[in-house]
Design an enzyme around this catalytic site. Structure first.
Site, PDB file in Angstrom:
ATOM      1  N   ARG A   1      -9.089   1.157   8.977  1.00  0.00           N
ATOM      2  CA  ARG A   1      -8.646  -0.187   9.202  1.00  0.00           C
ATOM      3  C   ARG A   1      -9.904  -0.671   9.776  1.00  0.00           C
ATOM      4  O   ARG A   1      -9.465  -2.089  10.165  1.00  0.00           O
ATOM      5  CB  ARG A   1      -7.547  -0.080   9.907  1.00  0.00           C
ATOM      6  CG  ARG A   1      -6.341  -0.307   9.242  1.00  0.00           C
ATOM      7  CD  ARG A   1      -4.906  -0.409  10.304  1.00  0.00           C
ATOM      8  NE  ARG A   1      -3.891  -1.053   9.744  1.00  0.00           N
ATOM      9  CZ  ARG A   1      -2.742  -0.547   9.366  1.00  0.00           C
ATOM     10  NH1 ARG A   1      -2.683   0.722   9.226  1.00  0.00           N
ATOM     11  NH2 ARG A   1      -1.735  -0.994   8.891  1.00  0.00           N
TER      12      ARG A   1
ATOM     13  N   LYS B   1       0.863  -1.114   0.018  1.00  0.00           N
ATOM     14  CA  LYS B   1       0.019   0.087  -0.045  1.00  0.00           C
ATOM     15  C   LYS B   1       0.946   1.230  -0.027  1.00  0.00           C
ATOM     16  O   LYS B   1       0.592   2.274  -0.662  1.00  0.00           O
ATOM     17  CB  LYS B   1      -0.837   0.107   1.294  1.00  0.00           C
ATOM     18  CG  LYS B   1      -2.036  -1.021   1.379  1.00  0.00           C
ATOM     19  CD  LYS B   1      -2.711  -0.727   2.738  1.00  0.00           C
ATOM     20  CE  LYS B   1      -2.081  -0.984   3.995  1.00  0.00           C
ATOM     21  NZ  LYS B   1      -1.079  -2.191   4.212  1.00  0.00           N
TER      22      LYS B   1
ATOM     23  N   ARG C   1      11.579  -6.177   4.562  1.00  0.00           N
ATOM     24  CA  ARG C   1      11.299  -4.689   4.499  1.00  0.00           C
ATOM     25  C   ARG C   1      12.205  -3.998   5.389  1.00  0.00           C
ATOM     26  O   ARG C   1      12.676  -4.341   6.473  1.00  0.00           O
ATOM     27  CB  ARG C   1       9.805  -4.344   5.077  1.00  0.00           C
ATOM     28  CG  ARG C   1       9.683  -2.891   5.108  1.00  0.00           C
ATOM     29  CD  ARG C   1       8.204  -2.297   4.912  1.00  0.00           C
ATOM     30  NE  ARG C   1       7.289  -2.792   6.078  1.00  0.00           N
ATOM     31  CZ  ARG C   1       6.041  -2.699   6.371  1.00  0.00           C
ATOM     32  NH1 ARG C   1       5.413  -2.083   5.246  1.00  0.00           N
ATOM     33  NH2 ARG C   1       5.395  -3.181   7.241  1.00  0.00           N
TER      34      ARG C   1
ATOM     35  N   ARG D   1      -0.792  -9.204  13.332  1.00  0.00           N
ATOM     36  CA  ARG D   1      -1.236  -8.340  12.311  1.00  0.00           C
ATOM     37  C   ARG D   1      -2.054  -9.020  11.420  1.00  0.00           C
ATOM     38  O   ARG D   1      -3.034  -8.051  10.923  1.00  0.00           O
ATOM     39  CB  ARG D   1       0.166  -7.293  11.807  1.00  0.00           C
ATOM     40  CG  ARG D   1       0.686  -6.466  12.745  1.00  0.00           C
ATOM     41  CD  ARG D   1       1.854  -5.956  12.348  1.00  0.00           C
ATOM     42  NE  ARG D   1       1.708  -4.661  11.347  1.00  0.00           N
ATOM     43  CZ  ARG D   1       2.724  -4.301  10.686  1.00  0.00           C
ATOM     44  NH1 ARG D   1       3.871  -4.815  10.686  1.00  0.00           N
ATOM     45  NH2 ARG D   1       2.390  -3.251  10.057  1.00  0.00           N
TER      46      ARG D   1
ATOM     47  N   ARG E   1      11.766  -2.816  11.300  1.00  0.00           N
ATOM     48  CA  ARG E   1      10.552  -2.108  12.285  1.00  0.00           C
ATOM     49  C   ARG E   1      10.197  -3.324  13.197  1.00  0.00           C
ATOM     50  O   ARG E   1      10.197  -4.294  12.963  1.00  0.00           O
ATOM     51  CB  ARG E   1       9.553  -1.665  11.413  1.00  0.00           C
ATOM     52  CG  ARG E   1       9.318  -0.290  10.663  1.00  0.00           C
ATOM     53  CD  ARG E   1       8.146  -0.143   9.995  1.00  0.00           C
ATOM     54  NE  ARG E   1       6.901  -0.557  10.258  1.00  0.00           N
ATOM     55  CZ  ARG E   1       5.512  -0.429   9.414  1.00  0.00           C
ATOM     56  NH1 ARG E   1       5.807   0.182   8.637  1.00  0.00           N
ATOM     57  NH2 ARG E   1       4.633  -0.736  10.078  1.00  0.00           N
TER      58      ARG E   1
HETATM   59  P1  ADP Z   1       2.346  -1.696   3.261  1.00  0.00           P
HETATM   60  O1  ADP Z   1       2.365  -0.214   3.018  1.00  0.00           O
HETATM   61  O2  ADP Z   1       1.184  -2.332   2.588  1.00  0.00           O
HETATM   62  O3  ADP Z   1       2.646  -2.313   4.927  1.00  0.00           O
HETATM   63  P2  ADP Z   1       4.779  -1.806   1.793  1.00  0.00           P
HETATM   64  O4  ADP Z   1       4.499  -0.754   0.741  1.00  0.00           O
HETATM   65  O5  ADP Z   1       5.763  -1.194   2.799  1.00  0.00           O
HETATM   66  O6  ADP Z   1       3.465  -2.329   2.400  1.00  0.00           O
HETATM   67  O7  ADP Z   1       5.481  -3.104   1.206  1.00  0.00           O
HETATM   68  C1  ADP Z   1       6.032  -4.128   1.977  1.00  0.00           C
HETATM   69  C2  ADP Z   1       7.253  -4.602   1.520  1.00  0.00           C
HETATM   70  O8  ADP Z   1       7.093  -5.197   0.212  1.00  0.00           O
HETATM   71  C3  ADP Z   1       8.463  -3.392   1.309  1.00  0.00           C
HETATM   72  O9  ADP Z   1       9.723  -3.898   1.683  1.00  0.00           O
HETATM   73  C4  ADP Z   1       8.499  -3.185  -0.077  1.00  0.00           C
HETATM   74  O10 ADP Z   1       9.441  -2.651  -0.584  1.00  0.00           O
HETATM   75  C5  ADP Z   1       8.209  -4.598  -0.777  1.00  0.00           C
HETATM   76  N1  ADP Z   1       7.184  -4.584  -1.975  1.00  0.00           N
HETATM   77  C6  ADP Z   1       6.275  -3.601  -2.121  1.00  0.00           C
HETATM   78  N2  ADP Z   1       5.422  -3.727  -3.446  1.00  0.00           N
HETATM   79  C7  ADP Z   1       6.233  -4.945  -3.807  1.00  0.00           C
HETATM   80  C8  ADP Z   1       5.932  -5.735  -5.035  1.00  0.00           C
HETATM   81  N3  ADP Z   1       4.974  -5.404  -5.925  1.00  0.00           N
HETATM   82  N4  ADP Z   1       6.625  -6.844  -5.054  1.00  0.00           N
HETATM   83  C9  ADP Z   1       7.573  -7.120  -4.097  1.00  0.00           C
HETATM   84  N5  ADP Z   1       7.849  -6.443  -3.186  1.00  0.00           N
HETATM   85  C10 ADP Z   1       7.431  -5.039  -3.000  1.00  0.00           C
HETATM   86  P1  AMP Z   2       1.186   0.788   9.030  1.00  0.00           P
HETATM   87  O1  AMP Z   2       2.549   1.590   8.939  1.00  0.00           O
HETATM   88  O2  AMP Z   2       0.118   1.434   7.947  1.00  0.00           O
HETATM   89  O3  AMP Z   2       1.635  -0.733   8.636  1.00  0.00           O
HETATM   90  O4  AMP Z   2       0.705   0.668  10.433  1.00  0.00           O
HETATM   91  C1  AMP Z   2       1.693   0.314  11.505  1.00  0.00           C
HETATM   92  C2  AMP Z   2       0.862   0.200  12.750  1.00  0.00           C
HETATM   93  O5  AMP Z   2       0.165   1.609  13.369  1.00  0.00           O
HETATM   94  C3  AMP Z   2      -0.442  -0.850  12.595  1.00  0.00           C
HETATM   95  O6  AMP Z   2       0.028  -1.999  12.918  1.00  0.00           O
HETATM   96  C4  AMP Z   2      -1.468  -0.316  13.835  1.00  0.00           C
HETATM   97  O7  AMP Z   2      -1.020  -0.472  15.131  1.00  0.00           O
HETATM   98  C5  AMP Z   2      -1.027   1.446  13.839  1.00  0.00           C
HETATM   99  N1  AMP Z   2      -2.085   1.956  12.604  1.00  0.00           N
HETATM  100  C6  AMP Z   2      -1.868   2.751  11.613  1.00  0.00           C
HETATM  101  N2  AMP Z   2      -2.834   2.933  11.087  1.00  0.00           N
HETATM  102  C7  AMP Z   2      -4.093   2.735  11.976  1.00  0.00           C
HETATM  103  C8  AMP Z   2      -5.369   2.659  11.770  1.00  0.00           C
HETATM  104  N3  AMP Z   2      -5.973   3.613  10.733  1.00  0.00           N
HETATM  105  N4  AMP Z   2      -6.237   2.460  12.712  1.00  0.00           N
HETATM  106  C9  AMP Z   2      -5.479   1.518  13.882  1.00  0.00           C
HETATM  107  N5  AMP Z   2      -4.191   1.477  13.849  1.00  0.00           N
HETATM  108  C10 AMP Z   2      -3.548   1.965  13.130  1.00  0.00           C
END
Ligand code: ADP
Ligand code: AMP
Length: 213
Positions: free
Chosen positions: A88, A13, A127, A171, A160
């Protein structure tokens, strides 16, 4: 244009939201980034959010909704935004919908980045996030030019705390229980678009830009 990114943690995302924000000149709003900035600055909100985030739980709706509504009320959001990680829960989605209804606005697209659970754990363990600017990388899929160093600002890249395997499992459970129902919520409102998030990130982006135009 108001866009919501849906998908499991690690579905991509944030990666896609940043590219969408740049291409369409929209602010990228990540509630996770807002919480992490508060943790870094040692605010009260940050302390409270951290206690949930570290366990892989959601931060309570009351807290989350307030920071999101304050953020979208800012001037730079008047032409729209890309929301990443919000809503969420169904109550969060309803609060946002009610707030938009008051001014005759609505969400234009809810893009569901679909990635099966078995791919998620691998993605999350690889990541790496910049401690300073929040840029994200993947040690195999999206490596930085120099190992452990952010391409954009030269700061250190870290795994992280909430990307450790046990927390990721929690999660994912939380995602299926509380967030996945949003797919039906936005499908009923006829704004849901599904994209295959297992593709290469540029192919996912192509699918998204085909939808957004
Ligand atoms: P989210 O925001 O949904 O938690 P991220 O955008 O941070 O996810 O992506 C999670 C991990 O996967 C990151 O390390 C990112 O670089 C990698 N990633 C994102 N999109 C892709 C893809 N299409 N294919 C492979 N790896 C990806
Ligand atoms: P993210 O960076 O989107 O993966 O979010 C990291 C963490 O922040 C999540 O696992 C939740 O603990 C918290 N968080 C982020 N966005 C929300 C939301 N909209 N509602 C509740 N918790 C959130």
């Amino acid at each position: 244009m108001k866009i919501i990114m849906l998908g499991a943690p690690g579905a991509g995302k944030g990666t896609q939201a940043k590219m969408i924000a740049e291409k369409y000149s929209l602010p990228h709003i990540s509630t996770g980034d807002i919480f992490r900035a508060n943790i870094k600055n040692g605010t009260e909100l940050g302390m409270e959010a951290k206690s949930y985030m570290d366990k892989g739980q959601l931060v309570p709706d009351e807290l989350t909704v307030k920071i999101l509504l304050d953020r979208v009320a800012k001037d730079d959001c008047k032409n729209g935004y890309v929301l990443d990680g919000f809503p969420r829960t169904i109550p969060q989605a309803k609060v946002l919908e009610d707030a938009l209804n008051k001014t005759g606005e609505k969400i234009d697209y809810a893009i569901n980045v679909d990635v099966p659970d078995e791919n998620i754990i691998k993605r999350m363990s690889g990541r790496r996030a910049c401690v300073n600017c929040g840029a994200t990388y993947h040690i195999v899929n999206v490596p930085p030019k120099k190992e452990g160093i952010c391409d954009k600002c030269g700061s250190e890249l870290i795994l992280r705390d909430d990307d450790k395997e046990e927390t990721v499992k929690n999660r994912l459970t939380v995602y299926h229980d509380q967030t996945q129902p949003l797919i039906d919520f936005y499908s009923e409102r006829k704004v849901l678009k599904n994209v295959d998030g297992t593709l290469d990130m540029m192919d996912v982006f192509k699918a998204i830009t085909n939808i957004l135009g």
